[in-house]
Scaffold this active site. Sequence first.
Site, PDB file in Angstrom:
ATOM      1  N   GLU A   1      45.082  33.950  29.573  1.00 18.54           N
ATOM      2  CA  GLU A   1      45.537  35.328  29.349  1.00 18.54           C
ATOM      3  C   GLU A   1      47.042  35.479  29.538  1.00 18.54           C
ATOM      4  OE1 GLU A   1      45.041  35.299  33.832  1.00 18.54           O
ATOM      5  OE2 GLU A   1      44.202  34.260  32.086  1.00 18.54           O
TER       6      GLU A   1
ATOM      7  N   HIS B   1      44.911  29.618  32.925  1.00 16.85           N
ATOM      8  CA  HIS B   1      44.941  31.069  32.698  1.00 16.85           C
ATOM      9  C   HIS B   1      45.454  31.349  31.284  1.00 16.85           C
ATOM     10  CE1 HIS B   1      43.822  32.975  36.558  1.00 16.85           C
ATOM     11  NE2 HIS B   1      44.032  31.734  36.980  1.00 16.85           N
TER      12      HIS B   1
ATOM     13  N   CYS C   1      39.441  30.268  33.980  1.00 19.89           N
ATOM     14  CA  CYS C   1      39.556  29.896  35.397  1.00 19.89           C
ATOM     15  C   CYS C   1      38.187  30.001  36.082  1.00 19.89           C
ATOM     16  CB  CYS C   1      40.633  30.729  36.092  1.00 19.89           C
ATOM     17  SG  CYS C   1      41.150  30.015  37.683  1.00 19.89           S
TER      18      CYS C   1
END
Length: 258
Positions: free
Chosen positions: A224, A222, A113
Site C-alpha cells: 500500500e 507493504h 503483511c
Amino acid sequence: MSRPVIGVTAYRHMIDDTFLAQICGERTPEAVAAVAGGLPLILPGMPDAASTGELVDLLDGLVLTGARPNVHPECYGEAETEAHGPFDRGRDGVTLPLIRAMTEAGKPVFGICRGIQEMNVAYGGTLHPEIRDLPGRMNHRMPKGEKDHGVIFAKRHRVHFREGGAFHRLLGITEAETNSLHGQAVWSPGGRIVLEGHADDGTVEAISIDGARAFALGVQWHAEYDAVQDPLNRALFEAFGADARAARDARSGRRGAA
C-alpha cells in the site's frame, strides 16, 4: 456504474490506555480508491457484528491489511508464547473464514503483511513468530525507533518470484525490490498455498491460492505504500481492482436477473 465495494480490514487498538478502537492506516483505503478504483469499506474485527455470509454478499473484494497484532498461534495449532504476541482474536475470527469464503465465491483477495500470514493460516499453514532468529535470516523489521516514513518504508531487499508463477505472469518480472517491516513470516504453507516469492535469505514474501477463480495473492511487504507511483505495487492493486469490478458486474447481473 458504481464502484466495487472493497472490504479493508481493521484491528483492535487501545487509545490512551482508555478507549478501544478499530483502526486502519490510511494508505490502504487510499490505494483501494485511487489505484484499484474501489469504494473502501473498513471492516472491524468483530465477528458478532456481521456474519461471513453477509460480508461475502456485500463485498466485491477483500484487502487484508498489515496490523500490530499477530494471528493467534492457536489458529495454526501451536501454543501461545510471548514471542507470538500481541493478538487480536476478533480479527482472526473475521478474516480466516472470510478469506476462504471470498475465494470460494470467486471474489478477489489481496493479503498485505499480516494479510499474507492470515491467508496461509486460513488454509492450514503455520507461521514463525520471529524470522530474524533463524540462522542465516536477515532482520526484516523496520529500524527501531524510526519515525521517518521514507526510511521506514525504504526498499531493503529483493524478492525472487517463481518462474512461470502467478506474480511472474502478472508482472512480467522474476525479481523486485521491496520494503520490509515484519517479524513473523509464513513457515509451512497451507494446503492450497503456493509459494510464489522469496527474499534472498529464503523468507517467504509472496503467495497465491491454488485454484482461485480471481486475484488471490499475498505479499509480505507493504504494497500500500506509494501504490500510486511504485510500478510493482500499482500493478498489484490494478489487477486486484480489475477482478473486483468483474465481481461487481457479476453481482449486479444476479440482482438484475432476480
